[in-house]
Enzyme design. Structure first.
Site, short mmCIF file in Angstrom:
data_model
loop_
_atom_site.label_atom_id
_atom_site.label_comp_id
_atom_site.label_asym_id
_atom_site.label_seq_id
_atom_site.Cartn_x
_atom_site.Cartn_y
_atom_site.Cartn_z
N ILE A 259 -2.66 -7.62 14.17
CA ILE A 259 -1.56 -7.49 15.14
C ILE A 259 -2.02 -6.80 16.43
O ILE A 259 -1.84 -7.32 17.54
CB ILE A 259 -0.36 -6.74 14.52
CG1 ILE A 259 0.14 -7.50 13.29
CG2 ILE A 259 0.75 -6.55 15.54
CD1 ILE A 259 1.25 -6.82 12.52
N LYS B 37 -13.75 0.21 14.88
CA LYS B 37 -12.42 -0.40 15.01
C LYS B 37 -11.96 -0.35 16.47
O LYS B 37 -11.40 -1.32 17.00
CB LYS B 37 -11.44 0.35 14.10
CG LYS B 37 -10.20 -0.41 13.73
CD LYS B 37 -9.43 0.27 12.60
CE LYS B 37 -8.09 -0.40 12.39
NZ LYS B 37 -7.28 0.23 11.36
N ASN C 176 0.84 -1.19 0.00
CA ASN C 176 0.00 0.00 0.00
C ASN C 176 0.88 1.25 0.00
O ASN C 176 2.10 1.16 -0.05
CB ASN C 176 -0.96 -0.02 1.19
CG ASN C 176 -0.19 -0.13 2.50
OD1 ASN C 176 0.60 0.74 2.83
ND2 ASN C 176 -0.41 -1.23 3.22
N PRO D 84 -2.68 -11.90 10.30
CA PRO D 84 -3.02 -11.72 11.71
C PRO D 84 -3.36 -10.25 11.99
O PRO D 84 -2.77 -9.35 11.38
CB PRO D 84 -1.74 -12.13 12.44
CG PRO D 84 -0.67 -12.21 11.42
CD PRO D 84 -1.31 -12.36 10.09
N ASP E 115 -4.21 -6.30 5.14
CA ASP E 115 -5.24 -7.16 5.75
C ASP E 115 -5.15 -8.59 5.21
O ASP E 115 -5.46 -9.55 5.90
CB ASP E 115 -6.64 -6.60 5.45
CG ASP E 115 -6.87 -5.29 6.17
OD1 ASP E 115 -6.30 -5.12 7.27
OD2 ASP E 115 -7.59 -4.42 5.62
#
Ligand code: FMN
Length: 390
Positions: free
Chosen positions: A303, A333, A207, A301, A276
């Site tokens: 994190i 989130k 990204n 995962p 992701d």
């Protein structure tokens, strides 16, 4: 915006003041440059006046266009005086209260904080008279940026070099925060940058993260007194000095490094843009061009979720990059990962990534919301940490 007087005195390091002036302007400081008489032997007033029109004052300057006494008007406007480089002679003048030029006069006439970046030969720096003058100036409240060590212009090796302009800028940006806040004794982990999820030997998914926000957070936490481990995905940034840096490529590697370090840490800041998803399998051979092609992805995962679940005592600050419904997604989130706080970046229209400035909306776990206005990322980092960890 803070008004800074950048004083330049007669040292071989005076040429570095041009870069420093540019960095200060870029970081939103309003600067005026004042040269000592001998500074003009090292750096030309013509160069400075061309680069910084209407901002340069020479040693003999006495009145401005409005017939105001310059040493008084500049001293009153100043939010901060920074003398970089600061010569041994300038240090002696300041410690004696002598005022032979505009720069020394305005230092006497100001109530603003004064910061000196000494630069001289190692033997001069270690000279007991210079050290006694430095001690006296410190006792009077002046701030001294310790000179760095290394090869000197005269060929000697040792302490006395002016710190690099970006280090001086960091020092200036930290002054307002470091005096009032401290993370001394705390251990912090900061993750930064993107991750690379391999597809085949020559390709990966990633990204746009540059890592700048995370690196600045690590720097700010360190300057506030924390012992910091920076876990960085691939970036082109210079490694921070005197800090443990663990370089990783993939989200899995970042997770493993974070997990290894988390047990005895107090603060976990997840500024990395962790992918992701990753390819379900990595091709050993380079994938050849053919007909349409699709990749099977599986989840990486999470994190920060894993860290908070396993080590609930750690203060966990997450970041969210959103293009729409920032607050709504931020709250989701924050809750889903049981975070202590979340900082939300608006990344719509290409904003934030790779920029030197940032603005954040922050939500804490007890529902407090606040905004950190657009500023250089280091300043945003200080404001964020000082507000959340006071
Ligand atoms: C080539 C050269 C390099 C110098 N470099 C330094 C220096 O790095 N640091 C320093 O304190 N003095 C240095 N000096 C001595 C100062 O320029 C001298 O003390 C001068 O009077 C300082 O004036 P000011 O403090 O008013 O700027 C140097 C002198 C020369 C000729």
């Amino acid at each position: 915006m803070k008004n800074v007087i950048l004083g330049i005195s007669g040292s071989i390091a005076a040429y570095k003041a041009i870069e420093l002036a540019k960095l200060l302007i870029n970081a939103n400081y309003n600067i005026n440059i004042v040269l000592s008489k001998s500074a003009t032997d090292f750096i030309s007033p013509l160069t400075l006046k061309s680069l910084f029109p209407k901002k340069v004052f020479l040693a003999e300057g006495t009145l401005d266009d409005h017939d105001q006494m310059l040493h008084i008007s500049l001293a009153k406007q100043a939010g901060l005086i920074l003398i970089a480089p600061c010569s041994a002679n300038m240090i002696a003048n300041l410690s004696n209260g002598s005022a032979p030029c505009l720069l020394t006069s305005l230092c006497l006439a100001t109530k603003a904080k004064t910061v000196l970046a000494p630069a001289m030969n190692v033997v001069m720096w270690e000279n007991l008279i210079v050290q006694a003058n430095i001690k006296k100036l410190k006792e009077r409240g002046m701030l001294i940026i310790p000179p760095s060590s290394g090869k000197q212009a005269c060929g000697d090796n040792g302490v006395g070099r002016m710190p690099e302009p970006h280090n001086i800028l960091e020092y200036i940006a930290s002054i307002d925060f470091v005096s009032y806040h401290t993370l001394k004794g705390k251990k912090a982990i900061v993750t930064a940058g993107p991750t690379h999820e391999k597809i085949d030997p020559v390709r990966f998914i990633s990204n746009c993260s540059s890592g700048k926000m995370g690196y600045n957070l690590a720097k700010a936490a360190q300057m506030l007194g924390a012992t910091v481990t920076l876990i960085s995905g691939p970036t082109s940034l210079n490694p921070p000095e005197n800090m443990e840096l663990i370089r990783v490529n993939s989200a899995q590697e970042m997770f493993e490094a974070a997990h290894r370090k988390a047990a005895n840490c107090d603060i976990f800041i997840s500024a990395a843009a962790v992918a992701d998803y990753k390819p379900k399998s990595i091709s050993i051979e380079k994938i050849k061009k053919g007909a349409d092609f699709s990749l099977k992805l599986e989840k990486n995962p999470d994190i920060i979720y894993e860290i908070k679940s396993q080590f609930p005592h750690i203060f966990c600050l997450g970041f969210a990059a959103e293009t729409t419904n920032h607050l709504e997604y931020g709250y989701q989130k924050l809750k889903a990962k049981n975070l202590d706080a979340i900082a939300i970046n608006d990344v719509s229209k290409g904003k934030v990534f790779n920029e030197d400035y940032n603005e954040l909306t922050v939500i804490t776990k007890n529902g407090t919301e606040f905004v950190i206005e657009k500023n250089p990322k280091l300043e945003v980092a200080f404001k964020l940490l000082c507000t959340l960890l006071k």
